[in-house]
Design an enzyme around this catalytic site. Structure first.
Site, PDB file in Angstrom:
ATOM      1  N   THR A   1       0.805  -1.227   0.000  1.00 37.62           N
ATOM      2  CA  THR A   1       0.000   0.000   0.000  1.00 37.62           C
ATOM      3  C   THR A   1       0.833   1.269   0.000  1.00 37.62           C
ATOM      4  O   THR A   1       0.449   2.263  -0.611  1.00 37.62           O
ATOM      5  CB  THR A   1      -0.920   0.020   1.248  1.00 37.62           C
ATOM      6  OG1 THR A   1      -1.709  -1.168   1.266  1.00 37.62           O
ATOM      7  CG2 THR A   1      -1.848   1.227   1.230  1.00 37.62           C
ATOM      8  N   LYS A   2       1.987   1.249   0.689  1.00 42.11           N
ATOM      9  CA  LYS A   2       2.697   2.499   0.964  1.00 42.11           C
ATOM     10  C   LYS A   2       4.129   2.484   0.451  1.00 42.11           C
ATOM     11  O   LYS A   2       4.707   1.420   0.231  1.00 42.11           O
ATOM     12  CB  LYS A   2       2.706   2.761   2.476  1.00 42.11           C
ATOM     13  CG  LYS A   2       1.331   3.045   3.057  1.00 42.11           C
ATOM     14  CD  LYS A   2       1.335   2.996   4.562  1.00 42.11           C
ATOM     15  CE  LYS A   2       1.611   1.596   5.069  1.00 42.11           C
ATOM     16  NZ  LYS A   2       1.471   1.474   6.516  1.00 42.11           N
TER      17      LYS A   2
ATOM     18  N   ASP B   1      -0.780  -7.966  10.325  1.00 38.19           N
ATOM     19  CA  ASP B   1       0.331  -8.290   9.429  1.00 38.19           C
ATOM     20  C   ASP B   1       1.613  -8.320  10.261  1.00 38.19           C
ATOM     21  O   ASP B   1       2.476  -7.461  10.135  1.00 38.19           O
ATOM     22  CB  ASP B   1       0.426  -7.254   8.306  1.00 38.19           C
ATOM     23  CG  ASP B   1       1.437  -7.655   7.242  1.00 38.19           C
ATOM     24  OD1 ASP B   1       1.829  -8.842   7.207  1.00 38.19           O
ATOM     25  OD2 ASP B   1       1.846  -6.788   6.452  1.00 38.19           O
TER      26      ASP B   1
ATOM     27  N   VAL C   1       7.914   4.317   1.454  1.00 35.30           N
ATOM     28  CA  VAL C   1       8.606   4.982   2.554  1.00 35.30           C
ATOM     29  C   VAL C   1       9.881   5.623   2.011  1.00 35.30           C
ATOM     30  O   VAL C   1      10.651   4.985   1.290  1.00 35.30           O
ATOM     31  CB  VAL C   1       8.961   3.994   3.683  1.00 35.30           C
ATOM     32  CG1 VAL C   1       9.650   4.727   4.827  1.00 35.30           C
ATOM     33  CG2 VAL C   1       7.707   3.290   4.180  1.00 35.30           C
TER      34      VAL C   1
ATOM     35  N   LYS D   1       6.037   8.520   4.980  1.00 31.69           N
ATOM     36  CA  LYS D   1       5.214   7.381   4.579  1.00 31.69           C
ATOM     37  C   LYS D   1       3.979   7.900   3.846  1.00 31.69           C
ATOM     38  O   LYS D   1       3.235   8.721   4.372  1.00 31.69           O
ATOM     39  CB  LYS D   1       4.806   6.560   5.802  1.00 31.69           C
ATOM     40  CG  LYS D   1       4.141   5.242   5.467  1.00 31.69           C
ATOM     41  CD  LYS D   1       3.839   4.438   6.735  1.00 31.69           C
ATOM     42  CE  LYS D   1       5.085   3.882   7.373  1.00 31.69           C
ATOM     43  NZ  LYS D   1       4.750   2.923   8.462  1.00 31.69           N
TER      44      LYS D   1
END
Length: 463
Positions: free
Chosen positions: A113-114, A242, A116, A130
């Site tokens: 999803t992200k 997770d 960094v 993020k």
């Protein structure tokens, strides 16, 4: 092969450049945002400021996507209500202005999803940024399903907002600090969010396996303290859905969880006990359904078993002091079978720590130090050591000890050892480090040092 490596390097550079151009990090190139378009880190402005990130998406989005957005918006509002509106970030936190002036931005990594990145602030400090990964799998799958890139990035942005909300409320040494946030909620479906976090380094399990037992025990103890906090947090029992080593970083030698977007404050609902089976790839655990229709302790137990299978089994037993191994084996068995909850696990770890720091774990045996001659005011020349494992120095044999007596016992157990010196260095438990040497003949003055030499090694030599 060299040509292939060159192509891979060029591809990596292009990937980083492309990621920097993603809308998720486009705020870095923006001038100061006009009033109402940016949120700072103070007072939770990134979530509940003048512009509401949860404003209704435009009607031109596909119905299915609109429904998913509504659901995530409801989940976020529910979390904000439980968290008390999130106002835990100190006033003066970082905001959009700080982000727009950040320099030396470099990609650290990305996930489902992200993305960094690392950035240097105007004052010189470094932070982790993020944001939504516009080319990540979550956004790509959403676009394939709905054909609405801006709406899909907005859907993913709710995960960043959720993480910001949790970080505002959860304050613990085992959780990365939120330094601030910036968001832009435009009139279309787009929602850009950037969280500014404490910067850490990735957790490298292979490297950890090569460190002394005391350092590995510290990692496990830090994790237990974190899980104890999550089980009794201000938001209720929190599960890390997770739970993987990659969700953790090291900050100044301390373990911290850095990814909370998949954390949940909800415990599984149930009607009967059969609804409460906790399944893992190799084991299943039957739990009880409570009178209020919730699986009792499921969040706590899921966290604990994941800690067992990803951390304890690898880091706890190897090269531990022999007298502590039965206690560590009990911890492994009890957490691996979920006979322990987090409270019992915490007590067991604290017992091991007390025995280790106090020296009470040392087995009674004949005094060995009498077989050594001590020379105060001297130390051995650097480079006279030999290598041992696991050592605090890769150049020699540097080990944590409780006392000179324990150091003498260690020296006796190693055929190469002829002498040792107790250094001024201390570990996190306050124990000194001892340097073990294969020679003692080259001594140099040092008023703060004491050299211990085997009498057998010194026989026939003049001291």
């Amino acid at each position: 092969m060299a040509a292939a490596a060159g192509r891979a390097r060029r591809s990596a550079r292009l990937s980083a450049a492309a990621l920097l151009a993603l809308p998720a990090l486009a705020l870095l190139a923006l001038p100061a945002l006009p009033p109402g378009r940016g949120g700072g880190g103070g007072g939770g402005g990134g979530v509940g400021g003048e512009v509401q990130p949860g404003s209704a998406p435009p009607l031109l989005l596909p119905p299915g996507l609109r429904e998913e957005l509504r659901q995530r918006r409801r989940d976020l509002r529910r979390l904000e209500a439980v968290a008390g509106g999130g106002g835990e970030v100190a006033a003066g936190g970082l905001g959009c202005g700080d982000l727009s002036r950040a320099t030396a931005v470099s990609i650290l990594g990305w996930g489902f999803t992200k993305v960094v990145a690392r950035a240097v602030l105007e004052g010189g400090g470094a932070v982790a940024l993020k944001s939504v990964h516009g080319a990540g799998r979550e956004v790509r799958r959403c676009v394939q399903r709905y054909g609405a890139p801006a709406g899909c990035r907005r859907l993913a942005a709710y995960k960043v907002l959720k993480e910001v909300t949790l970080l505002q409320r959860l304050q613990h040494p085992g959780i990365v600090q939120l330094h601030g946030q910036c968001y832009e909620n435009s009139g279309d479906a787009e929602l850009r969010v950037t969280a500014m976090l404490e910067l850490g380094s990735p957790l490298e399990m292979i490297q950890l396996l090569q460190t002394p037992w005391e350092e590995r025990f510290k990692i496990c103890l830090s994790l237990v303290k974190l899980l104890f906090y999550l089980a009794h947090s201000p938001l209720g029992s929190i599960v890390l859905l997770d739970f993987q080593p990659r969700q953790f970083v090291m900050v100044d030698g301390n373990l911290k969880v850095t990814d909370l977007d998949d954390a949940s404050t909800e415990e599984l609902s149930c009607k009967e006990d059969i609804d409460c089976t906790l399944d893992f790839p190799t084991k299943s655990f039957p739990l009880k359904c409570s009178a209020v229709g919730k699986c009792e302790g499921i969040n706590e137990k899921k966290n604990l078993f994941n800690a067992y299978r990803y951390f304890f089994t690898y880091l706890l037993p190897h090269s531990a002091p022999p007298a502590l191994r039965p206690l560590l084996s009990d911890i492994l068995n009890a957490t691996g079978d979920l006979r322990y909850g987090i409270n019992e696990t915490m007590k067991a770890f604290e017992k091991v720590l007390h025995l280790y720091k106090s020296g009470l774990y040392l087995q009674k045996r004949p005094l060995i130090l009498k077989d050594y001659i001590s020379l105060k005011g001297f130390r051995t020349v650097e480079g006279e050591g030999y290598k041992c494992w696991p050592s605090y120095s890769h150049l020699g044999c540097l080990l944590s000890i409780h006392s000179a007596e324990e150091a003498a016992a260690i020296c006796n157990s190693q055929s190469q050892c002829q002498s040792f010196i107790i250094t001024q260095q201390r570990t996190w438990t306050g124990r000194p480090l001892a340097s073990f040497q294969s020679s003692w003949t080259d001594l140099i003055p040092d008023t703060n040092a004491v050299v211990y030499i085997k009498r057998s090694a010194s026989s026939g030599e003049r001291l």
